[in-house]
Design a protein around this motif. Structure first.
Motif, PDB file in Angstrom:
ATOM      1  N   LYS A 144     -35.721 -64.715 141.189  1.00  0.00           N
ATOM      2  CA  LYS A 144     -34.382 -64.672 141.743  1.00  0.00           C
ATOM      3  C   LYS A 144     -33.445 -64.566 140.286  1.00  0.00           C
ATOM      4  O   LYS A 144     -34.059 -64.772 139.145  1.00  0.00           O
ATOM      5  N   PRO A 146     -31.399 -65.663 137.681  1.00  0.00           N
ATOM      6  CA  PRO A 146     -30.808 -67.195 136.977  1.00  0.00           C
ATOM      7  C   PRO A 146     -29.521 -67.274 136.856  1.00  0.00           C
ATOM      8  O   PRO A 146     -28.760 -66.322 137.065  1.00  0.00           O
ATOM      9  N   ASP A 147     -29.017 -68.727 136.863  1.00  0.00           N
ATOM     10  CA  ASP A 147     -27.761 -69.103 136.825  1.00  0.00           C
ATOM     11  C   ASP A 147     -26.944 -68.512 135.458  1.00  0.00           C
ATOM     12  O   ASP A 147     -25.641 -68.526 135.569  1.00  0.00           O
ATOM     13  N   TYR A 148     -27.630 -68.264 134.391  1.00  0.00           N
ATOM     14  CA  TYR A 148     -26.965 -68.020 133.371  1.00  0.00           C
ATOM     15  C   TYR A 148     -26.688 -66.303 133.319  1.00  0.00           C
ATOM     16  O   TYR A 148     -26.100 -66.054 132.182  1.00  0.00           O
ATOM     17  N   SER A 150     -24.254 -63.683 134.809  1.00  0.00           N
ATOM     18  CA  SER A 150     -23.015 -63.657 135.474  1.00  0.00           C
ATOM     19  C   SER A 150     -22.530 -62.032 135.760  1.00  0.00           C
ATOM     20  O   SER A 150     -22.765 -61.150 134.832  1.00  0.00           O
ATOM     21  N   SER A 154     -16.491 -61.772 136.508  1.00  0.00           N
ATOM     22  CA  SER A 154     -16.598 -63.234 136.251  1.00  0.00           C
ATOM     23  C   SER A 154     -15.970 -63.347 134.815  1.00  0.00           C
ATOM     24  O   SER A 154     -15.628 -64.504 134.579  1.00  0.00           O
ATOM     25  N   CYS A 193     -23.218 -56.866 134.535  1.00  0.00           N
ATOM     26  CA  CYS A 193     -23.458 -58.253 134.417  1.00  0.00           C
ATOM     27  C   CYS A 193     -23.758 -58.579 132.859  1.00  0.00           C
ATOM     28  O   CYS A 193     -24.035 -57.710 131.957  1.00  0.00           O
ATOM     29  N   ASP A 230     -34.735 -61.312 130.093  1.00  0.00           N
ATOM     30  CA  ASP A 230     -33.454 -61.516 130.637  1.00  0.00           C
ATOM     31  C   ASP A 230     -33.055 -59.772 131.072  1.00  0.00           C
ATOM     32  O   ASP A 230     -32.164 -59.624 131.856  1.00  0.00           O
ATOM     33  N   HIS A 233     -34.092 -59.348 134.392  1.00  0.00           N
ATOM     34  CA  HIS A 233     -33.195 -60.431 135.475  1.00  0.00           C
ATOM     35  C   HIS A 233     -32.008 -59.500 135.468  1.00  0.00           C
ATOM     36  O   HIS A 233     -31.213 -59.488 136.701  1.00  0.00           O
ATOM     37  N   PHE A 237     -30.393 -57.971 139.115  1.00  0.00           N
ATOM     38  CA  PHE A 237     -29.130 -58.155 139.633  1.00  0.00           C
ATOM     39  C   PHE A 237     -28.284 -56.840 139.908  1.00  0.00           C
ATOM     40  O   PHE A 237     -27.848 -56.758 141.039  1.00  0.00           O
TER      41      PHE A 237
END
Length: 286
Positions: A144, A146-148, A150, A154, A193, A230, A233, A237
């Motif tokens: 998934k 991660p929250d960090y 963006s 944003s 992102c 990262d 990720h 995304f």
């Protein structure tokens, strides 16, 4: 008598029939230049687009990379290269390079050879896939985001600029000549992102939507302690966003500018080859 015209954003509409839209849009960018030849009221006989590389880098010789050539005939081609040669010599350009898809170069290879380019076939740096192909990758079926991480939309403009400069400073990847100057609006906000740790942006994946509707990866770098994770990720995304928001037949251009990007592209698409191109170069100054 032929007149040389500098083609810019201001007069581009007069020459749109000669220059593909995805190349024409780059004329708003500092490294890109275009000249055309016309005589009186007749249609332009030639147009040439190129990009200067390393123009402001004192550690490397200046290069010019041709991205488009239109020439009505060999004479028009010779004339426009005479004008071009004078321009690039003013900034002490060492070499001119050409790497064009075969379809684009089909009508101008004789012109290029006549003006001194030694040509050969080569695999291009761009890998072209579709959103449909991205939707089949295993990377989006596991894990998934991660929250960090963006989405670009944003970020405030100041945070974006500061984060981009930090990523550029720390990356060793080959990057766009004018990356630090490109406005935030150049990148698709829902596809691009960033990774943010402790209020500091340590990674970015930036995607541009071309005038034709194609998507092109412009920059991808992660410099934090978990840089490899990262990076994956961010790729996950961006792919998920593309699959959710674009038709399956939308083309995605993945430039392979260096060894790192070639390895990453090869990991996801091991059997996919780059666009078949015509490559050549000529010396402008010693």
């Amino acid at each position: 008598m032929m007149n040389m015209i500098q083609v810019t954003e201001e007069n581009l509409d007069e020459f749109r029939d000669l220059i593909p839209e995805d190349i024409a849009e780059n004329l708003s960018r500092q490294p890109y230049h275009c000249i055309a030849l016309e005589a009186g009221d007749s249609d332009p006989s030639a147009a040439l687009v190129w990009e200067f590389k390393y123009l402001n880098d004192v550690t490397k010789p200046t290069l010019s990379r041709l991205s488009w050539l239109h020439a009505r005939d060999n004479e028009a081609g010779s004339d426009i290269f005479s004008e071009y040669g004078a321009i690039v010599k003013e900034v002490e350009t060492r070499k001119s390079l050409v790497l064009m898809p075969e379809d684009d170069a089909a009508g101008v290879t004789d012109v290029l050879r006549d003006v001194g380019f030694d040509l050969k076939k080569a695999e291009g740096e761009n890998l072209i896939v579709t959103v449909g192909m991205l939707s089949e990758l295993d990377i989006i079926k596991k894990g998934k985001v991660p929250d960090y991480l963006s989405p670009l939309e944003s970020l405030m403009a100041r945070s974006f600029r500061r984060g981009l400069m930090n990523c550029i400073f720390h990356t060793k990847r080959e990057k766009l000549e004018d990356l630090s100057c490109l406005p935030m609006e150049w990148f698709e906000p829902e596809l691009s992102c960033s990774v943010q740790m402790d209020d500091k942006i340590t990674g970015m994946l930036l995607v541009h939507k071309c005038s034709s509707g194609r998507l092109r990866v412009e920059f991808m770098s992660a410099t934090g302690p978990d840089a490899k994770k990262d990076l994956l990720h961010m790729v996950r995304f961006s792919i998920l966003q593309a699959v959710s928001n674009y038709p399956e037949d939308t083309e995605v251009i993945i430039p392979r500018r260096d060894e790192s990007s070639r390895k990453l592209a090869g990991y996801f698409f091991p059997d996919r080859k780059g666009v078949s191109c015509v490559f050549g170069e000529r010396t402008e100054s010693e």
